[in-house]
Enzyme design. Sequence first.
Site, short mmCIF file in Angstrom:
data_model
loop_
_atom_site.label_atom_id
_atom_site.label_comp_id
_atom_site.label_asym_id
_atom_site.label_seq_id
_atom_site.Cartn_x
_atom_site.Cartn_y
_atom_site.Cartn_z
N ASP A 242 58.05 58.45 15.56
CA ASP A 242 57.26 58.61 14.34
C ASP A 242 56.17 59.62 14.67
OD1 ASP A 242 55.56 58.50 12.20
OD2 ASP A 242 55.25 56.32 12.27
N LYS B 231 51.77 72.12 3.01
CA LYS B 231 52.57 73.27 3.43
C LYS B 231 51.74 74.55 3.48
CE LYS B 231 56.49 71.20 4.11
NZ LYS B 231 57.09 71.13 5.46
N ARG C 284 68.98 65.86 10.09
CA ARG C 284 69.63 66.17 8.82
C ARG C 284 69.02 67.41 8.20
NH1 ARG C 284 67.02 63.62 4.14
NH2 ARG C 284 65.03 62.71 4.77
N GLY C 285 69.71 67.95 7.21
CA GLY C 285 69.20 69.07 6.43
C GLY C 285 68.85 70.29 7.26
N TYR D 11 52.00 67.87 -1.41
CA TYR D 11 53.00 68.62 -0.64
C TYR D 11 52.60 70.09 -0.50
CZ TYR D 11 57.64 70.29 0.77
OH TYR D 11 58.70 70.87 1.44
N ARG E 278 63.59 59.50 12.98
CA ARG E 278 63.21 58.10 12.76
C ARG E 278 64.43 57.20 12.62
NH1 ARG E 278 58.41 58.10 8.24
NH2 ARG E 278 56.86 57.16 9.62
#
Length: 254
Positions: A68, A164, A32-33, A160, A54
Amino acid sequence: MVPAAREGGGPAPLASQSVSQPRSVLVTGGNRGIGRAIAEAFIAAGDKVAVTTRSGGAPEGALELKADITDPAAVEAAFAAAEEAHGPVEVLVANAGITKDTLVLRMSEEDWSSVIDTNLTASFRLAKRAAKGMLRQKKGRIIFISSVVGLLGSPGQVNYAASKAGLVGMARSLARELGPRSITANVVAPGYVDTDMTAVLSDEQKEGIRSQVPLGRYADPTEVAGAVLFLASPEAAYVTGAVIPVDGGLGMGH
């Protein structure tokens, strides 16, 4: 590498960039995305693509690998399956990631460790496993999907942002370590992208974000995919240790 606009607004689909020999490509979080757009772009270019997921839902034409990535055994199994189907992985796109946003005083140990484990430690694990085959082949492309947040910081995203930002240091260290074997390591740092993750924001939040972006809009996932395809292309053979922003100018200067 940004797709041209088409009538009716929005970017056009990525043009097929055919390759002389289909490559074995592994994209994590490719269901997705941004990850899905990246996988679809490599498929359109004629590459052999495996995606980890997943929950299922890999794009048509991709080898779906339920995995995973925080589990070392699952990563090893995913690589083994991709290699059996497509040959040694030549392009790794470490895209899978999670968020657990909250202010630092409310952030639990689990909030911190789960984000670091998924976004940073798993990326190390993937790169290490990919490098084994790439070193034997004396070629390869490792591409990490970071974020403008890793360069600018963001309140409520200490975990986060740290994960990153760590990808940048990892990529640049790998670029120096693996470069003599013609293996490149680079980072793509998207800004705000039109995906399921941003769809949950309120109209007020979305407008606040757009007002900070010089181009005045969110990115389409295909625009991030375009930067990834470039870094995997022959034209980028001399690009390594780079951070390519796809953020509409939000993080310029970083």
